[in-house]
Scaffold this motif. Structure first.
Motif, PDB file in Angstrom:
ATOM      1  N   GLU A  14      23.179  35.052 105.542  1.00  0.00           N
ATOM      2  CA  GLU A  14      23.360  34.319 104.288  1.00  0.00           C
ATOM      3  C   GLU A  14      23.879  32.905 104.524  1.00  0.00           C
ATOM      4  OE1 GLU A  14      26.889  37.271 104.629  1.00  0.00           O
ATOM      5  OE2 GLU A  14      24.721  37.257 105.011  1.00  0.00           O
ATOM      6  N   VAL A  15      24.604  32.697 105.640  1.00  0.00           N
ATOM      7  CA  VAL A  15      25.078  31.351 105.975  1.00  0.00           C
ATOM      8  C   VAL A  15      23.903  30.462 106.360  1.00  0.00           C
ATOM      9  CG1 VAL A  15      26.458  30.005 107.611  1.00  0.00           C
ATOM     10  CG2 VAL A  15      27.375  32.127 106.658  1.00  0.00           C
ATOM     11  N   LEU A  16      23.034  30.977 107.227  1.00  0.00           N
ATOM     12  CA  LEU A  16      21.850  30.205 107.605  1.00  0.00           C
ATOM     13  C   LEU A  16      20.975  29.935 106.392  1.00  0.00           C
ATOM     14  CD1 LEU A  16      20.754  31.808 110.999  1.00  0.00           C
ATOM     15  CD2 LEU A  16      21.922  29.646 110.632  1.00  0.00           C
ATOM     16  N   SER A  17      20.838  30.929 105.516  1.00  0.00           N
ATOM     17  CA  SER A  17      20.018  30.759 104.314  1.00  0.00           C
ATOM     18  C   SER A  17      20.583  29.672 103.412  1.00  0.00           C
ATOM     19  CB  SER A  17      19.916  32.074 103.542  1.00  0.00           C
ATOM     20  OG  SER A  17      19.275  33.069 104.310  1.00  0.00           O
ATOM     21  N   ALA A  18      21.904  29.656 103.246  1.00  0.00           N
ATOM     22  CA  ALA A  18      22.535  28.654 102.383  1.00  0.00           C
ATOM     23  C   ALA A  18      22.362  27.248 102.949  1.00  0.00           C
ATOM     24  CB  ALA A  18      24.016  28.979 102.205  1.00  0.00           C
ATOM     25  N   ILE A  19      22.522  27.120 104.259  1.00  0.00           N
ATOM     26  CA  ILE A  19      22.352  25.807 104.887  1.00  0.00           C
ATOM     27  C   ILE A  19      20.899  25.360 104.801  1.00  0.00           C
ATOM     28  CG2 ILE A  19      22.486  24.537 107.061  1.00  0.00           C
ATOM     29  CD1 ILE A  19      24.854  26.290 107.828  1.00  0.00           C
ATOM     30  N   ALA A  20      19.979  26.274 105.098  1.00  0.00           N
ATOM     31  CA  ALA A  20      18.557  25.935 105.041  1.00  0.00           C
ATOM     32  C   ALA A  20      18.150  25.512 103.628  1.00  0.00           C
ATOM     33  CB  ALA A  20      17.719  27.119 105.505  1.00  0.00           C
ATOM     34  N   GLU A  58      35.772  22.924 108.622  1.00  0.00           N
ATOM     35  CA  GLU A  58      35.556  22.951 110.066  1.00  0.00           C
ATOM     36  C   GLU A  58      36.841  22.521 110.761  1.00  0.00           C
ATOM     37  OE1 GLU A  58      32.173  21.281 113.162  1.00  0.00           O
ATOM     38  OE2 GLU A  58      32.900  19.945 111.582  1.00  0.00           O
ATOM     39  N   HIS A  59      37.395  23.411 111.578  1.00  0.00           N
ATOM     40  CA  HIS A  59      38.645  23.124 112.287  1.00  0.00           C
ATOM     41  C   HIS A  59      39.753  22.695 111.329  1.00  0.00           C
ATOM     42  CE1 HIS A  59      36.185  23.546 115.774  1.00  0.00           C
ATOM     43  NE2 HIS A  59      35.582  22.387 115.648  1.00  0.00           N
ATOM     44  N   ASP A  89      28.728  28.606 113.737  1.00  0.00           N
ATOM     45  CA  ASP A  89      29.693  29.708 113.773  1.00  0.00           C
ATOM     46  C   ASP A  89      31.128  29.222 113.602  1.00  0.00           C
ATOM     47  OD1 ASP A  89      28.939  28.709 116.485  1.00  0.00           O
ATOM     48  OD2 ASP A  89      30.631  29.943 117.120  1.00  0.00           O
ATOM     49  N   TRP A  90      31.335  27.901 113.608  1.00  0.00           N
ATOM     50  CA  TRP A  90      32.668  27.355 113.366  1.00  0.00           C
ATOM     51  C   TRP A  90      32.853  26.905 111.914  1.00  0.00           C
ATOM     52  CZ3 TRP A  90      33.003  23.639 118.204  1.00  0.00           C
ATOM     53  CH2 TRP A  90      33.113  24.420 119.366  1.00  0.00           C
ATOM     54  N   LEU A  91      31.827  27.043 111.098  1.00  0.00           N
ATOM     55  CA  LEU A  91      31.874  26.527 109.731  1.00  0.00           C
ATOM     56  C   LEU A  91      32.200  27.632 108.726  1.00  0.00           C
ATOM     57  CD1 LEU A  91      28.651  24.296 109.726  1.00  0.00           C
ATOM     58  CD2 LEU A  91      30.943  23.758 110.615  1.00  0.00           C
ATOM     59  N   THR A  92      32.929  27.271 107.697  1.00  0.00           N
ATOM     60  CA  THR A  92      33.137  28.134 106.545  1.00  0.00           C
ATOM     61  C   THR A  92      32.578  27.405 105.333  1.00  0.00           C
ATOM     62  OG1 THR A  92      35.160  29.078 107.493  1.00  0.00           O
ATOM     63  CG2 THR A  92      34.819  29.354 105.123  1.00  0.00           C
ATOM     64  N   LEU A  93      31.469  27.899 104.809  1.00  0.00           N
ATOM     65  CA  LEU A  93      30.801  27.216 103.715  1.00  0.00           C
ATOM     66  C   LEU A  93      31.603  27.335 102.429  1.00  0.00           C
ATOM     67  CD1 LEU A  93      27.022  28.108 104.162  1.00  0.00           C
ATOM     68  CD2 LEU A  93      28.308  26.174 105.099  1.00  0.00           C
ATOM     69  N   ARG A  94      31.594  26.263 101.632  1.00  0.00           N
ATOM     70  CA  ARG A  94      32.153  26.285 100.291  1.00  0.00           C
ATOM     71  C   ARG A  94      31.023  26.458  99.281  1.00  0.00           C
ATOM     72  NH1 ARG A  94      37.250  24.759  99.112  1.00  0.00           N
ATOM     73  NH2 ARG A  94      38.640  24.370 100.880  1.00  0.00           N
ATOM     74  N   MET A  95      31.350  26.456  98.021  1.00  0.00           N
ATOM     75  CA  MET A  95      30.343  26.645  96.985  1.00  0.00           C
ATOM     76  C   MET A  95      29.276  25.551  97.085  1.00  0.00           C
ATOM     77  SD  MET A  95      30.981  29.317  95.130  1.00  0.00           S
ATOM     78  CE  MET A  95      30.105  28.994  93.604  1.00  0.00           C
ATOM     79  N   PRO A  96      28.012  25.899  96.788  1.00  0.00           N
ATOM     80  CA  PRO A  96      26.952  24.884  96.815  1.00  0.00           C
ATOM     81  C   PRO A  96      27.285  23.726  95.876  1.00  0.00           C
ATOM     82  CG  PRO A  96      26.011  27.087  96.634  1.00  0.00           C
ATOM     83  CD  PRO A  96      27.492  27.240  96.449  1.00  0.00           C
ATOM     84  N   THR A  97      27.003  22.512  96.332  1.00  0.00           N
ATOM     85  CA  THR A  97      27.317  21.338  95.510  1.00  0.00           C
ATOM     86  C   THR A  97      26.278  21.110  94.418  1.00  0.00           C
ATOM     87  OG1 THR A  97      26.080  19.782  96.905  1.00  0.00           O
ATOM     88  CG2 THR A  97      28.374  20.256  97.524  1.00  0.00           C
ATOM     89  N   ARG A  98      25.022  21.487  94.688  1.00  0.00           N
ATOM     90  CA  ARG A  98      23.907  21.220  93.761  1.00  0.00           C
ATOM     91  C   ARG A  98      23.741  19.727  93.494  1.00  0.00           C
ATOM     92  NH1 ARG A  98      22.116  26.297  94.464  1.00  0.00           N
ATOM     93  NH2 ARG A  98      23.495  27.879  93.550  1.00  0.00           N
ATOM     94  N   ARG A  99      24.296  18.900  94.355  1.00  0.00           N
ATOM     95  CA  ARG A  99      24.233  17.451  94.168  1.00  0.00           C
ATOM     96  C   ARG A  99      23.244  16.853  95.158  1.00  0.00           C
ATOM     97  NH1 ARG A  99      30.206  15.531  94.925  1.00  0.00           N
ATOM     98  NH2 ARG A  99      29.220  13.492  94.582  1.00  0.00           N
TER      99      ARG A  99
END
Length: 320
Positions: A148-154, A167-168, A204-214
């Motif tokens: 789901e992380v890869l899907s969100a980034i893609a 990140e960090h 693998d070091w990232l923690t995604l936040r809510m999509p910006t939709r911007r």
């Protein structure tokens, strides 16, 4: 009647197959391919819609049919080589966590619909081929990235939407451009929304936040492909541990002995330079700098200094 129903079903599957390989077909083109009338095509499309397949119709002089998004997934129509390749590929999928169950379900469904001759081939390959560990050059387990992380980034890359993540311990807002898979790791190539600086971020070091939709106005990387950018920058940003090694040789000599992704070489004078490198453990760095075949000095990080000292003593004892 039974034969007529079979012919209709076969024709409908053929229409779906054609719509999957090309984005737009006119009714006349489909009728010509299937040797039926345009009216028959319209009737078949209506039946497909009733079954939940999203076949859209674009009207006007350039009117055509196309396969829309959503609804029931159309059947995958694969030839023999494609069916075997997909099945084996699913069995070999690695590096993405969270898809084990869905991969198993997909395999079961695919194998159920394979013709007997292909099921035998796939079973033979599965039963007679063993997969050895891919990571044989590291004492650190390969990181896994949730699907789901890869899907969100893609999705953010595809839609040109700003991406926000931690990140960090720092929150970042970036323009995402490309996902790159290298050395069993995933990297996101992105431009910082504030500074405009490019960077390769380990996913693998990232923690995604809510999509910006911007949305943002994309400005692709100039003069370099994204994979090359990752290889060039990973030595300074893509490792868990970084080190600066003083090497008693010219920069040209060191560059000739390393891969560009291993590190960056900074010349000091004709006989010395600094190798900026790293790894996911001090053991990996200690081993690889020894493989340079050149004299060097390590002063930091302290854990690396201790590990090099331990290895030196161990090697000395081995030839006593």
């Amino acid at each position: 009647m039974i034969f007529g129903m079979a012919d209709t079903a076969s024709r409908m599957l053929r229409i779906l197959s054609l719509l999957q390989v090309r984005p737009a077909w006119t009714a006349t083109e489909l009728a010509g391919r299937l040797d039926v009338s345009a009216r028959t095509i319209r009737n078949d499309v209506g039946r497909l819609r009733e079954l939940g397949y999203p076949v859209d119709a674009v009207r006007g002089p350039a009117g055509h049919y196309r396969l829309g998004s959503g609804g029931t997934m159309p059947p995958l129509l694969l030839d023999d080589e494609e069916a075997v390749a997909v099945t084996i590929g699913l069995r070999a999928a690695t590096g993405i966590s969270g898809i084990e169950e869905s991969t198993a379900r997909a395999l079961r469904k695919l194998e159920q619909v394979l013709p007997n001759r292909l099921r035998i081939t796939v079973a033979a390959v599965s039963e007679t081929v063993s997969k050895a560990p891919e990571n044989t050059g590291s004492n650190v387990e390969d990181p896994e990235v949730a699907a789901e992380v890869l899907s969100a980034i893609a999705t953010a890359i595809h839609d040109h939407h700003w991406l926000r993540f931690d990140e960090h311990g720092e929150q970042r807002l970036v323009e995402p451009y490309r996902l790159v898979n290298w050395q069993r790791r995933w990297y996101l190539v992105a431009r910082d929304a504030r500074s405009g600086e490019w960077a390769a971020h380990r996913v693998d070091w990232l923690t995604l936040r809510m999509p910006t939709r911007r949305p943002f106005d994309p400005r692709p990387l100039d003069g370099e492909d994204y994979s090359s950018f990752v290889l060039r920058t990973v030595s300074s940003t893509g490792w868990a541990i970084h080190a600066r090694i003083l090497v008693f040789a010219s920069a040209e000599e060191v560059v000739s002995r390393i891969n560009a992704a291993v590190g960056v070489v900074e010349p000091i004078d004709d006989t010395t330079c600094v190798l900026v490198t790293g790894g996911d453990s001090v053991e990996i760095i200690a081993v690889y700098i020894g493989m340079l075949g050149l004299d060097f000095r390590v002063t930091e990080p302290r854990a690396l200094v201790e590990r090099v000292r331990e290895l030196g003593a161990r090697y000395a004892r081995a030839v006593e």
